[in-house]
Design a protein around this motif. Structure first.
Motif, PDB file in Angstrom:
ATOM      1  N   PHE A 263     103.773  63.524 -35.833  1.00 18.34           N
ATOM      2  CA  PHE A 263     103.435  62.179 -35.395  1.00 18.34           C
ATOM      3  C   PHE A 263     103.267  62.142 -33.874  1.00 18.34           C
ATOM      4  CE2 PHE A 263     106.335  62.176 -38.973  1.00 18.34           C
ATOM      5  CZ  PHE A 263     105.696  61.378 -39.905  1.00 18.34           C
ATOM      6  N   ASP A 264     102.510  61.143 -33.428  1.00 19.38           N
ATOM      7  CA  ASP A 264     102.569  60.773 -32.023  1.00 19.38           C
ATOM      8  C   ASP A 264     103.883  60.031 -31.826  1.00 19.38           C
ATOM      9  OD1 ASP A 264     100.023  61.801 -31.667  1.00 19.38           O
ATOM     10  OD2 ASP A 264      99.033  59.867 -31.958  1.00 19.38           O
ATOM     11  N   ARG A 265     104.670  60.468 -30.849  1.00 19.22           N
ATOM     12  CA  ARG A 265     105.980  59.845 -30.676  1.00 19.22           C
ATOM     13  C   ARG A 265     105.826  58.378 -30.291  1.00 19.22           C
ATOM     14  NH1 ARG A 265     109.667  58.395 -26.860  1.00 19.22           N
ATOM     15  NH2 ARG A 265     111.869  58.592 -27.470  1.00 19.22           N
ATOM     16  N   PRO A 266     106.447  57.476 -31.080  1.00 20.27           N
ATOM     17  CA  PRO A 266     106.383  56.052 -30.736  1.00 20.27           C
ATOM     18  C   PRO A 266     107.229  55.764 -29.499  1.00 20.27           C
ATOM     19  CG  PRO A 266     107.819  56.394 -32.607  1.00 20.27           C
ATOM     20  CD  PRO A 266     107.204  57.721 -32.314  1.00 20.27           C
ATOM     21  N   HIS A 267     107.036  54.579 -28.938  1.00 23.82           N
ATOM     22  CA  HIS A 267     107.724  54.205 -27.705  1.00 23.82           C
ATOM     23  C   HIS A 267     109.238  54.267 -27.864  1.00 23.82           C
ATOM     24  CE1 HIS A 267     108.557  52.222 -23.907  1.00 23.82           C
ATOM     25  NE2 HIS A 267     109.308  51.338 -24.546  1.00 23.82           N
ATOM     26  N   ASP A 268     109.763  53.815 -29.000  1.00 26.59           N
ATOM     27  CA  ASP A 268     111.214  53.824 -29.202  1.00 26.59           C
ATOM     28  C   ASP A 268     111.721  55.133 -29.807  1.00 26.59           C
ATOM     29  OD1 ASP A 268     110.277  53.620 -31.779  1.00 26.59           O
ATOM     30  OD2 ASP A 268     111.342  51.757 -32.271  1.00 26.59           O
ATOM     31  N   GLY A 269     110.813  56.037 -30.110  1.00 26.28           N
ATOM     32  CA  GLY A 269     111.190  57.338 -30.643  1.00 26.28           C
ATOM     33  C   GLY A 269     111.569  57.351 -32.109  1.00 26.28           C
TER      34      GLY A 269
END
Length: 770
Positions: A263-269
């Protein structure tokens, strides 16, 4: 029903006001799922609903029979199906997920095989609560999980990380087509490149037993955009193809493999994973997940709350007034109660074996253990669930099911067709199945003709492990007593056949048999059970063999004429005719002396369920105070609130229910309308029957939190003097109040012949006691 009236005394009772008992406000806070998570307790420590199928937790490479252990071993994944408290090979643990970063963001740098990916966890990071589990891994990833009935929801929080040149790493979650003990026979998997959905199934071997089983899963991810996906085999992975089939080679070579999504790492991880499970099909696994967790990105909090509410409801029939008893005692008690409802799992609608209108529960892994205390416990706190389990036993059978059904009958559980139930019990007792190692009984020709199971029996009708002749004889005798109970209540003429066969245990009693310790010391007692050949001549098994002082005996390790316990221990297994046994062993004083020696010498194995009733058998010899003393010896020395606070496998909640019964001040003799009385470990305990809504109360007068005053001096039942050392099931259904005055020394309460529990035969009982 009329049977209850023939078994129990007729007493008219008046309930005292419940306001006299001040109960704890939120009992769920006392539950610690980590009790028994090391030292062989093998409990399931993860998230579950009561009797829930989905059971997510971190799996480790140490004591992993229940998935997770606090033994400091390494986490190998997060899987969604588990049993609780079992022995043998690790149970279930199918299709584990594993979160990680690939070093340098290179796919082949990721660790895919189980042994390679194993990572330590931070010991102080573990949080285990009913319906919730969380843990931090040394790779920096935090995992938390909650649960619905047939689906699990995970949140994996990935820390910020890059390759060193400013490029962010892509979080990756792999799925392994394996189980806890690598028993997979074949498996398949497909990955949807767009959504990242992973679907699959596999065929596995049970941790104990015969045959194989198939299970199915459906995994979805939320909270992050899919970067890549594909399959992995051994230590390599690729974005193509998107499907894989694995089988076990002719030489048993175990090819490791599965799928992955990055995945592309989301802002909150945080990457969320929802996994539905099924024993029917992959489509049903997906449907289970979609129905139960429609919005995985936002459902976590509500699922956790629903799970907590479900557990509060299940614990709500019991209220405790601690009276100064410590937090550890409360935690031991409530955690024991909690574990009685983890297994078996309610799989109604998920039965792959046969079609039936009856409820379907599975993972009756430990019915041989659970019939002694767990199922009687559920009878008083969750009779609806116990009725549903009893209904299933009509389909599944098995000799211990005879005791479960008899217990349901004498305690008047509703919704059971007793004519049908009796027909199933008779079939079990009269017709030998082809494979009786896991269903029904073997050796029935000898049982009917010789009235015992012979050593080296000649049995050409069925297949089974031709051992345990002594333990099978005493257990079959009690199974036939169970038939006699139901037969008498239904007015069946074959009652006399089964009550007669319930005495077959006597045919293996060798009155001149002595017992020596391994160092040659004479134990001083004569008269023990012994194996007997087909021709009636005696065989021999050392009475201390298979005890805690000798070697372990099971079906696969040192098979003997007793199963998992010694002849010393099995001699005390005559639950229906203790008066006859006591007479055979020389009378009450001699019996007490022998029972004391059994417990004090180390012959008794408190870590295995056949010993449970022996803690309370002093009641039958008119010494109920000694039962109380024994209970306090084992609690808290062997049963306590530590992570190693169980003396053996919890066995589906059997250990937990034993502890809960002891601490409530009653203990059942399963299959009979008998509860043996000692003083509770708290000032007062209330049990509100979920069907009659009547509240039974056991209250101590002169309660002493230091437990010097544990002996009953006198008792009142609904305000009237009461001298019997036992009560019947109507105590719960009618909501009676038992008030016990305590002292520091043994008294004459409950010691008279008229005060003793009933037995089938002997000078202290009548036939009407059956």
């Amino acid at each position: 029903m009329s049977l209850l009236h023939t078994i129990t005394t007729c007493i008219t009772l008046v309930v005292l006001l419940s306001s006299q008992t001040v109960a704890t406000k939120d009992d769920l806070k006392h539950v610690n799922p980590l009790i028994g998570s090391t030292n062989g307790g093998n409990v399931f420590a993860g998230a579950s609903l009561p009797y829930g199928l989905a059971k997510p937790v971190a799996d480790v490479d140490g004591q992993n029979t229940g998935g997770f252990s606090t033994d400091g071993s390494n986490v190998t994944g997060f899987s969604h199906l588990h049993d609780s408290g079992t022995g043998g090979n690790p149970s279930l643990g199918n299709f584990p997920l594993f979160p990680q970063y690939c070093p340098d963001d290179v796919l082949d740098n990721c660790k895919f095989p189980k042994s390679a990916r194993a990572v330590p966890y931070a010991k102080d990071s573990v949080v285990a609560r009913p319906g919730y589990f969380a843990i931090s891994l040394y790779n920096g990833i935090r995992a938390e999980m909650t649960v619905a009935r047939r689906s699990a929801l995970y949140r994996f929080k990935f820390p910020s990380a890059d390759t060193g040149n400013g490029s962010a790493l892509h979080p990756l979650i792999s799925l392994d087509l394996t189980d806890l003990w690598d028993s997979r026979q074949n498996a398949s998997i497909t990955i949807d490149a767009h959504s990242g959905r992973i679907r699959g199934n596999g065929t596995f071997l049970p941790s104990f037993g015969a045959g194989s089983y198939q299970t199915y899963f459906c995994a979805d991810f939320a909270g992050a955009r899919v970067h890549d996906s594909g399959i992995w085999v051994n230590d390599r992975a690729g974005s193509e193809p998107k499907q894989l089939f694995l089988t076990r080679g002719f030489n048993g070579f175990y090819l490791q493999g599965g799928g992955f999504v990055s995945f592309d790492r989301p802002h909150d991880g945080v990457v969320t994973a929802r996994v539905g499970v099924s024993f029917i099909s992959t489509d049903q696994a997906c449907n289970n997940a979609e129905k139960e967790i429609p919005d995985p990105l936002h459902d976590f909090g509500s699922l956790r709350k629903d799970a907590e509410d479900a557990w509060r409801a299940k614990l709500s029939p019991i209220k405790v007034t601690a009276g100064g008893a410590g937090d550890d005692m409360l935690s031991s008690f409530w955690s024991g109660v909690y574990r009685t409802m983890l297994s078996p799992q309610d799989m109604t609608g998920e039965n792959p074996l046969w079609k039936s209108d009856e409820p379907y529960f599975d993972s009756f892994y430990c019915l041989w253990d659970a019939f002694r205390s767990q199922h009687p416990f559920l009878t008083i706190v969750d009779p609806h669930a116990q009725s549903r389990m009893s209904l299933q036993r009509l389909d599944a059978g098995g000799s211990n099911a005879d005791v479960v059904l008899a217990d349901a009958y004498v305690k008047n559980l509703t919704g059971i067709n007793w004519e049908l139930a009796y027909k199933a019990m008779v079939n079990d007792a009269e017709n030998e199945p082809l494979e009786w190692s896991y269903e029904g009984r073997g050796g029935l020709q000898s049982w009917k003709r010789l009235h015992y199971i012979p050593y080296l029996d000649f049995d050409y009708l069925g297949f089974g492990t031709n051992s345990r002749s002594v333990s099978r004889t005493v257990e079959y005798a009690y199974n036939d007593y169970s038939l006699a109970v139901v037969a008498k209540g239904l007015g069946k003429t074959d009652y006399t056949t089964y009550i007669s066969r319930s005495g077959n245990w006597k045919n293996l009693f060798k009155k001149d048999q002595k017992s020596l310790l391994e160092n040659g010391t004479d134990t001083g007692f004569t008269g023990f059970l012994q194996p007997k050949h087909l021709n009636g001549t005696w065989g021999y098994q050392d009475p201390i063999a298979c005890s805690a002082l000798a070697s372990w005996c099971s079906l696969t390790s040192n098979p003997s004429e007793t199963f998992e316990s010694s002849i010393w221990e099995y001699l005390f297994f005559v639950p229906h005719d203790m008066a006859s046994l006591i007479k055979l062993l020389g009378g009450p004083e001699s019996f007490v002396s022998r029972l004391d020696y059994f417990h004090d010498s180390g012959l008794a194995d408190i870590g295995n369920e056949p010993v449970f009733l022996t803690v309370f058998e002093y009641h039958y010899a008119g010494r109920p105070a000694l039962s109380a003393r024994r209970a306090h010896k084992y609690i808290p020395s062997s049963f306590n609130a530590s992570h190693s606070g169980l003396p053996g496998n919890d066995d589906s909640g059997a250990m937990g229910s034993f502890m809960a019964w002891c601490m409530m001040g009653l203990f059942p003799n399963p299959g009979q309308n008998v509860y043996l009385i000692i003083a509770p470990f708290f000032e007062a305990v209330e049990i509100t029957h979920p069907e009659t809504n009547q509240t039974a109360t056991i209250r101590n007068v002169n309660f002493d939190k230091s437990y010097r005053k544990v002996y009953i001096q006198s008792a009142k039942l609904n305000g009237n003097p009461y001298t019997k050392n036992w009560v019947g099931h109507e105590f719960f259904t009618r909501g009676m109040t038992l008030e016990l005055t305590l002292g520091e020394h043994e008294s004459d309460w409950g010691t008279g012949k008229e005060d003793l529990p009933p037995s089938v035969s002997g000078s202290l009982a009548k036939e009407s006691d059956v």
